[in-house]
Scaffold this motif. Structure first.
Motif, PDB file in Angstrom:
ATOM      1  N   PHE A  19     114.624  14.080  61.330  1.00 16.17           N
ATOM      2  CA  PHE A  19     114.352  14.581  59.975  1.00 16.17           C
ATOM      3  C   PHE A  19     114.031  13.394  59.070  1.00 16.17           C
ATOM      4  O   PHE A  19     114.677  12.355  59.152  1.00 16.17           O
ATOM      5  N   GLY A  21     112.287  12.580  54.821  1.00 17.33           N
ATOM      6  CA  GLY A  21     111.750  13.157  53.590  1.00 17.33           C
ATOM      7  C   GLY A  21     111.169  12.091  52.689  1.00 17.33           C
ATOM      8  O   GLY A  21     111.423  10.902  52.862  1.00 17.33           O
ATOM      9  N   ILE A  50     111.095  17.236  61.716  1.00 13.76           N
ATOM     10  CA  ILE A  50     111.014  17.994  60.463  1.00 13.76           C
ATOM     11  C   ILE A  50     110.758  16.994  59.339  1.00 13.76           C
ATOM     12  O   ILE A  50     111.488  16.005  59.205  1.00 13.76           O
ATOM     13  N   SER A  52     110.116  16.631  55.136  1.00 10.95           N
ATOM     14  CA  SER A  52     110.316  17.405  53.911  1.00 10.95           C
ATOM     15  C   SER A  52     109.826  16.677  52.669  1.00 10.95           C
ATOM     16  O   SER A  52     110.082  15.482  52.488  1.00 10.95           O
ATOM     17  N   VAL A  54     110.737  16.192  49.228  1.00 14.78           N
ATOM     18  CA  VAL A  54     112.042  16.441  48.606  1.00 14.78           C
ATOM     19  C   VAL A  54     111.923  16.527  47.079  1.00 14.78           C
ATOM     20  O   VAL A  54     112.257  15.613  46.342  1.00 14.78           O
ATOM     21  N   PHE A  92     107.690  20.998  55.239  1.00 18.48           N
ATOM     22  CA  PHE A  92     108.059  21.999  54.229  1.00 18.48           C
ATOM     23  C   PHE A  92     108.526  21.324  52.937  1.00 18.48           C
ATOM     24  O   PHE A  92     108.762  20.117  52.898  1.00 18.48           O
ATOM     25  N   GLN A  94     111.440  20.982  50.231  1.00 15.23           N
ATOM     26  CA  GLN A  94     112.905  21.086  50.208  1.00 15.23           C
ATOM     27  C   GLN A  94     113.431  22.276  49.394  1.00 15.23           C
ATOM     28  O   GLN A  94     114.286  23.029  49.850  1.00 15.23           O
ATOM     29  N   HIS A 100     119.922  23.722  51.338  1.00 12.95           N
ATOM     30  CA  HIS A 100     120.083  22.268  51.119  1.00 12.95           C
ATOM     31  C   HIS A 100     121.040  22.015  49.959  1.00 12.95           C
ATOM     32  O   HIS A 100     121.968  21.212  50.062  1.00 12.95           O
ATOM     33  N   ASP A 147     120.303  17.341  53.542  1.00 14.71           N
ATOM     34  CA  ASP A 147     118.951  17.539  54.098  1.00 14.71           C
ATOM     35  C   ASP A 147     118.963  17.323  55.615  1.00 14.71           C
ATOM     36  O   ASP A 147     118.352  18.067  56.376  1.00 14.71           O
ATOM     37  N   THR A 317     108.578  26.534  55.961  1.00 16.27           N
ATOM     38  CA  THR A 317     109.752  27.175  55.369  1.00 16.27           C
ATOM     39  C   THR A 317     110.210  28.351  56.227  1.00 16.27           C
ATOM     40  O   THR A 317     111.401  28.495  56.521  1.00 16.27           O
TER      41      THR A 317
END
Ligand code: AMP
Ligand code: TRP
Length: 347
Positions: A19, A21, A50, A52, A54, A92, A94, A100, A147, A317
């Motif tokens: 992950f 962001g 993933i 994001s 944010v 996606f 956040q 989250h 997150d 999402t």
């Protein structure tokens, strides 16, 4: 050559999900590319990833609400243009997944205050915006921990500046697990080899707000216009003065964008004054342009399909919400608060 950063990657525990962001700051630059996106593009072929945008984190900085949607779209476009591929990873925004913020609150009940007080990013930001030292700026790393944990990610590609936040995340997760039972893996930071790219001034980290950047959208002419006057080794006042490549930021950039032979040519030519800074920069500018050209093309192609970016973000999402919801259900059970039968967090 093995740098400390690479060693850290090698010794990281086995990664099962990645992950990362980025705040929707608008246009991306080659610092973002080398320090983050380039690694992300590689990782999407190695692990489930993933990524994001944010936007909730971005609320902690002064901004104009009328511009936020545009900045989010711009960031998504920039990522996709750079090679983030929705067929191979999930992208996606956040704030479209409320879990989250929910997990962030739960984590705030286990996060040690003293640890937060030591965060250098908070101290820096508080200094940079003294008129707006809001509580969110302080609790920012708690949301970051949420997150990562909400998807039980264990590998987090970030720049050097974020390592402290990942260590904080490990601490929060450890405390949660100790108190409520093993729920989350402790994530490891995956550092890129270019953890800190200096700007055109050669003095400060490349950053859009300092205006010392080369944008990923910059065309050939713009790249040259910016590089031509960029700072080199101060010893080379005249073409005939030899220089020290290690003291030249343009040489540092060659190491990111040029072939081994070209790097060698630049270093030797600089030391012997066999080449001038201008020649050296011409090769560099050409190589940067060559690396950015496919991004500009992909971007133009995406812009020709209206709604495509929005579609990709919406699919992200939709794919992630059930995961986030499932984690929150388990967390709620562990906490002894309203669980499966009374949880209204449905999409
Ligand atoms: P920012 O734009 O500062 O929010 O950064 C977004 C991502 O790009 C983070 O992972 C940063 O670590 C990385 N990044 C930003 N600027 C640089 C830079 N000058 N050198 C290396 N990485 C950077
Ligand atoms: N704080 C990160 C930055 O400033 C952005 C971020 C938010 C992030 N949540 C994250 C990075 C989770 C990695 C994982 O760059």
């Amino acid at each position: 050559m093995t740098t400390g950063d690479e060693r850290r990657q090698e010794t990281a525990p086995r990664v099962t999900r990645v992950f990362s962001g980025m705040q929707p700051s608008g246009e991306l630059h080659i610092g973002n590319w080398l320090g983050a996106l380039k690694t992300w593009v590689r990782l999407q072929d190695e692990y489930p990833c993933i990524f994001s945008i944010v936007d909730l984190h971005a609320l902690t900085q002064p901004y104009d609400p009328a511009e936020m949607a545009g900045r989010i779209r711009e960031m998504a476009l920039g990522w996709l243009a750079a090679g983030i591929d929705p067929e191979r990873c999930t992208v996606f925004v956040q704030s479209t997944i409320p879990e989250h913020a929910e997990l962030s609150w739960v984590f705030s009940a286990v996060a040690p205050l003293g640890y937060l007080e030591r965060m250098t990013q908070f101290k820096d930001k508080a200094k940079a915006q003294p008129e707006n030292v809001n509580a969110g700026l302080f609790t920012y790393p708690i949301l970051q921990a949420a997150d990562i944990a909400i998807y039980r990610a264990d590998g987090v590609p970030v720049g050097e500046d974020q390592v402290q936040h990942i260590e904080f995340t490990r601490e929060v997760v450890r405390r949660f697990n100790n108190r409520f039972g093993e729920t989350f893996p402790e994530p490891a930071a995956l550092l890129s080899p270019a953890a800190r790219v200096m700007g055109l001034d050669g003095e400060r980290k490349m950053s859009k707000s300092l205006g010392n950047h080369i944008g990923l959208n910059d065309d050939r002419e713009t790249i040259w216009r910016k590089i031509a006057p960029a700072k080199t080794d101060v010893r080379r006042k005249r073409r005939s003065d030899p220089g020290v490549p290690e003291d030249c930021n343009m040489y540092a950039w060659h190491r990111f964008f040029s072939s081994e032979e070209e790097q060698h040519w630049a270093a030797e030519g600089c030391r012997s004054a066999g080449i001038g800074c201008r020649e050296c920069k011409e090769v560099l500018a050409r190589n940067i342009d060559a690396e950015l050209a496919p991004m500009r093309e992909r971007r133009a192609e995406l812009e020709r399909t209206p709604g495509r970016v929005e579609e990709i973000l919406a699919a992200g999402t939709a794919a992630l919400r059930p995961l986030a919801r499932e984690t929150m259900l388990e967390v709620r059970e562990r906490l002894g608060i309203a669980g499966r039968e009374r949880y209204e967090g449905d999409a």
